[in-house]
Scaffold this motif. Structure first.
Motif, short mmCIF file in Angstrom:
data_model
loop_
_atom_site.label_atom_id
_atom_site.label_comp_id
_atom_site.label_asym_id
_atom_site.label_seq_id
_atom_site.Cartn_x
_atom_site.Cartn_y
_atom_site.Cartn_z
N ASN A 78 -10.64 4.62 -0.45
CA ASN A 78 -10.44 4.51 1.26
C ASN A 78 -9.99 5.21 2.34
O ASN A 78 -8.42 5.79 1.84
CB ASN A 78 -9.27 3.02 1.87
N TRP A 124 -8.38 -0.18 8.78
CA TRP A 124 -7.91 -0.55 7.91
C TRP A 124 -5.99 -0.61 9.07
O TRP A 124 -5.24 0.43 9.36
CB TRP A 124 -7.66 0.65 7.11
N GLY A 141 -6.03 5.36 0.35
CA GLY A 141 -5.72 4.49 -1.16
C GLY A 141 -7.21 4.50 -1.79
O GLY A 141 -8.14 4.44 -1.59
N ALA A 149 0.79 -0.88 -0.61
CA ALA A 149 0.18 -0.12 0.29
C ALA A 149 0.92 1.17 0.01
O ALA A 149 2.55 0.91 0.47
CB ALA A 149 -0.68 0.45 1.05
N ASP A 204 -4.66 7.98 5.84
CA ASP A 204 -4.28 7.61 4.77
C ASP A 204 -4.76 7.28 3.93
O ASP A 204 -5.78 7.13 4.22
CB ASP A 204 -3.18 6.24 5.47
#
Ligand code: SER
Length: 592
Positions: A208, A166, A233, A46, A231
């Motif tokens: 996300n 996550w 993605g 990721a 964060d």
């Protein structure tokens, strides 16, 4: 249609990066596919992965707002490649706040990008937010923010940790609740109670946003981080395919020339899965070989995964009558497609082609002979099971990675004694003094603390399945563990009901909460079986085996390793129950 015009990968890449740069973010380069600081994973999985030290508080030279497009590899679900959405390599678009903006600003930026830049119809957007539990509260801040932006309440779903939490990327590290953004495909509903937690295809995830406020420690606890991070993605391929209304990621621009060429080369047959597997594996191999940290096929670590991908592509090529010497041509296509965005691919172009040629010819020579051997084996095996010795011979003499033997066996409705294979492998290694630690379970380090816990969970799961389904003939038909999840196959004729799944989860968690010790003894297989130990290894009768006992609940012949006490496992939850093959069900589950 989600939006009016078509959009290709480079348009989305550029628009995304420009937008976040305009919003004060520094553009950073994609890191290598080989992680620097994390011994528990083989590949970068990721965009946040290379940023872990900065999410934990170190200063980043680019400031506290960053954006990039990151090369990622995830091999945990390699056997699902070939469906509409799975790829082993993908590009992740990301933006980060390192202790700068938090939930509201992050959500607003994402919303504006989707609605004003990409011109997505707001009525096609749904979101999920964290429902809250003992670790973190219900995320009302995100829910209110979405509501104020105009997302209708019925399109805002509160979901538990299993869906809306996550990380960490490996075993420990930064993590937190997230809010996920979906495009709703009204055509694909499975019924009134459908939600983004369902995999029927109605809710297609495109983004996300993770609110990283915690660090997961090795003992399983969550400690608040001193800085609150964001964060996010967005999977490039998935998003392009959804925006264009494609049925599968393999239809988008970066795959098209390769898929077309494969179709031309394949003489007949409509084996779409095989074509996609070839297109996927060659792309991943191209990026691995062309990576700035330059890996090559080998028998350990990253090199082993690369070898597996190339060899699997060779087998699938033969399956649809493509001569494997054509495969490097496909890599040349990818070098053309990606050379501008990832200059390392262009600079390493010659190496990519020559390494592919070498590995393909090395394997293709023995593949045909190995397949003949496999056909012979099928005739004289007992109990529909290939012994560890025979599987090792396929590896050692014909270069068949064990995963390939297992896959071939599955296609033929037979099983493989993988533990027996591993034992032969270890013996062979000791003999040849090749001491390097083997790490090949799904791309993740073997023997890590988390894989040990998941391994223990599979034993508890087996015993619980027998109880809940009231069927003592249930036994293990296969198992695969990565640091993220366990996968467990067992014989059972029908799908489990919702209630049975809940009862199994409950049963396993009860055992975990009983804090039972796990003990190990060595004895002859004969004695082990007589003592009532579970063990599907008839061909190893008479040998000394290890028996792992979990309190009064489970006893299995097994190579280990395992957790010391069930209380270390955390909370067990089933993420998927599906068919594996005729008469065999497959469960995927996680420990939170
Ligand atoms: N790390 C999160 C993910 O992989 C968001 O980037 O989905």
């Amino acid at each position: 249609m989600v939006r009016k015009d078509n959009m290709n990968s480079s348009e989305l890449r550029n628009k995304y990066l420009e937008y976040f740069v305009k919003n004060g973010h520094t553009r950073i380069k994609s890191a290598s596919l080989i992680p620097d600081n994390d011994p528990t994973v083989l590949f970068t999985t990721a965009g946040m992965h290379p940023l872990v030290p900065y999410l934990l508080g170190e200063k980043h030279p680019g400031g506290n707002r960053l954006t990039n497009v990151q090369k990622c590899v995830r091999t945990g679900d390699i056997d699902e490649v070939g469906d509409n959405s799975h790829c082993t390599f993908f590009e992740m678009l990301g933006n980060w706040s390192l202790g700068d903006y938090f939930k509201e600003e992050s959500i607003k930026m994402s919303f504006n990008f989707l609605v004003n830049e990409l011109k997505i119809d707001i009525n096609t957007i749904a979101v999920s937010v964290f429902a809250g539990d003992e670790t973190a509260p219900r995320d009302m801040v995100s829910a209110t923010c979405w509501k104020n932006l105009g997302i209708k309440e019925e399109k805002i779903f509160f979901l538990p940790k299993k869906n809306n939490w996550w990380g960490p990327a490996g075993v420990t590290g930064p993590c937190g609740p997230d809010t996920e953004i979906f495009i709703v495909n009204e055509k694909a509903s499975c019924g009134e109670n459908c939600s983004p937690a369902c995999s029927c295809g109605k809710y297609l995830e495109i983004w996300n946003n993770v609110f990283m406020e915690y660090e997961k420690k090795a003992d399983g606890s969550y400690v608040p981080l001193s800085q609150k991070n964001v964060d996010t993605g967005m999977g490039l391929e998935r998003t392009v395919s959804i925006l264009n209304g494609n049925n599968s990621v393999y239809e988008i621009d970066v795959f098209k020339p390769v898929m077309d060429r494969i179709k031309e080369l394949a003489s007949g047959g409509e084996n779409i899965r095989a074509r996609r597997v070839i297109a996927d594996h060659l792309r991943t191999a191209t990026f691995m070989l062309g990576d700035e940290k330059g890996i090559t096929p080998s028998n350990v670590d990253q090199g082993y995964i690369l070898r597996r991908l190339i060899r699997r592509a060779v087998r699938f090529a033969r399956l649809i009558s493509i001569a494997p010497e054509f495969l490097p041509e496909l890599a040349k296509e990818y070098i053309k497609i990606y050379g501008e965005t990832y200059p390392e691919i262009k600079n390493n172009g010659e190496k990519i082609i020559s390494e592919l040629q070498k590995e393909i010819s090395r394997f293709d020579d023995t593949l045909q002979k190995g397949l003949v051997e496999f056909e012979k084996l099928k005739k004289y095996i007992q109990n529909n099971r290939i012994s560890g010795k025979a599987a090792f011979r396929l590896y050692d003499t014909f270069g068949f990675p064990i995963e390939m033997t297992i896959e071939l066996a599955e296609e033929n409705g037979i099983t493989v004694d993988k533990e027996g294979y591993e034992e032969c492998f270890r013996e062979h290694q000791e003999k040849s003094h090749a001491g390097a630690e083997q790490k090949f379970k799904g791309g993740l380090a073997d023997n890590s603390e988390q894989t040990s816990k998941l391994h223990t969970a599979t034993h508890i799961l087996l015993a619980t399945l027998k109880k809940v389904l009231k069927d003592n003939t249930i036994s293990q038909k296969g198992s695969n563990i990565t640091a993220e999840r366990l996968r467990f196959d067992f014989n059972f004729e029908r799908p489990l009901t919702e209630e049975e799944i809940k009862d199994v989860e409950k049963g396993v968690n009860e055992v975990i909460n009983r804090a039972l010790p796990i003990t190990c003894e060595e004895m002859s297989a004969d004695a082990a079986l007589k003592s009532g130990a579970e063990g599907a290894f008839a061909e190893r009768y008479g040998e000394i085996v290890k028996v792992y006992t979990i309190g009064d609940y489970s006893k299995e012949i097994c190579g280990g390793p395992h957790a010391g006490n069930t209380k270390e496992l955390g909370k067990f939850s089933i993420s998927k129950e599906q068919s594996s093959s005729a008469g065999v069900r497959r469960i995927k589950a996680i420990l939170e």
